[in-house]
Design a protein around this motif. Structure first.
Motif, short mmCIF file in Angstrom:
data_model
loop_
_atom_site.label_atom_id
_atom_site.label_comp_id
_atom_site.label_asym_id
_atom_site.label_seq_id
_atom_site.Cartn_x
_atom_site.Cartn_y
_atom_site.Cartn_z
N UNK A 26 -8.96 10.43 -13.13
CA UNK A 26 -9.58 11.42 -13.81
C UNK A 26 -9.39 12.67 -12.81
N UNK A 27 -8.80 12.77 -11.66
CA UNK A 27 -8.55 13.78 -10.98
C UNK A 27 -7.61 13.37 -9.62
N UNK A 28 -6.75 14.39 -9.20
CA UNK A 28 -6.07 14.43 -7.98
C UNK A 28 -7.08 14.13 -6.92
N UNK A 29 -6.74 13.45 -5.85
CA UNK A 29 -7.61 13.37 -4.47
C UNK A 29 -6.68 13.04 -3.37
N UNK A 30 -6.96 13.44 -2.31
CA UNK A 30 -6.62 13.28 -0.86
C UNK A 30 -6.89 11.87 -0.32
N UNK A 31 -6.15 11.57 0.37
CA UNK A 31 -6.64 10.38 1.28
C UNK A 31 -7.99 10.14 1.88
N UNK A 32 -8.32 11.35 2.45
CA UNK A 32 -9.75 11.61 2.93
C UNK A 32 -10.69 11.36 1.72
N UNK A 33 -10.30 11.92 0.59
CA UNK A 33 -11.47 11.74 -0.47
C UNK A 33 -11.42 10.36 -0.84
N UNK A 34 -10.37 9.72 -1.22
CA UNK A 34 -10.60 8.54 -1.60
C UNK A 34 -11.22 7.48 -0.47
N UNK A 58 0.95 5.32 -9.29
CA UNK A 58 0.54 6.64 -9.23
C UNK A 58 1.57 7.23 -8.47
N UNK A 59 1.43 8.40 -8.35
CA UNK A 59 2.59 9.50 -7.66
C UNK A 59 1.76 10.00 -6.42
N UNK A 60 2.41 9.68 -5.25
CA UNK A 60 1.93 10.62 -3.85
C UNK A 60 2.78 11.70 -3.68
N UNK A 61 2.10 12.62 -3.37
CA UNK A 61 2.54 13.93 -3.08
C UNK A 61 2.15 14.37 -1.65
N UNK A 62 2.95 14.55 -0.84
CA UNK A 62 2.50 15.02 0.46
C UNK A 62 2.39 16.50 0.61
N UNK A 63 1.36 17.07 1.34
CA UNK A 63 1.13 18.44 1.14
C UNK A 63 0.70 18.58 2.66
N UNK A 64 1.45 19.21 3.61
CA UNK A 64 1.04 19.18 4.84
C UNK A 64 0.64 18.01 5.50
N UNK A 65 -0.69 17.88 6.00
CA UNK A 65 -1.22 16.92 6.81
C UNK A 65 -1.92 15.88 5.89
N UNK A 66 -2.26 16.36 4.58
CA UNK A 66 -3.22 15.38 3.88
C UNK A 66 -2.30 14.84 2.70
#
Length: 66
Positions: A26-34, A58-66
């Motif tokens: 239902x939404x994109x989430x960071x590792x911290x969110x999960x 799933x597709x994982x996208x790296x953005x900076x440190x998150x």
């Protein structure tokens, strides 16, 4: 059965990964969110996300440190 199918079924076999997949549907989430939804370390969540990614779910996208 191909290796890709085996990886997909292996990823879906774990109830935690199924819950993560449901959340991410239902939404994109960071590792911290999960991680905030589970009683486990970010490293453990990262391993679950890797399994889901390897299974093509799933597709994982790296953005900076998150």
């Amino acid at each position: 059965m191909t290796d890709t199918h085996q990886q997909t079924f292996r990823a879906l076999a774990d109830p935690t990964r199924r819950n993560i997949l449901k959340m991410l549907s239902s939404q994109e989430m960071t590792i911290a969110d999960v991680s905030g939804h589970f009683d486990m370390t970010r490293a453990a969540v990262k391993k679950h996300l890797t399994m889901l990614s390897d299974g093509g779910l799933i597709t994982v996208e790296v953005r900076g440190r998150t």
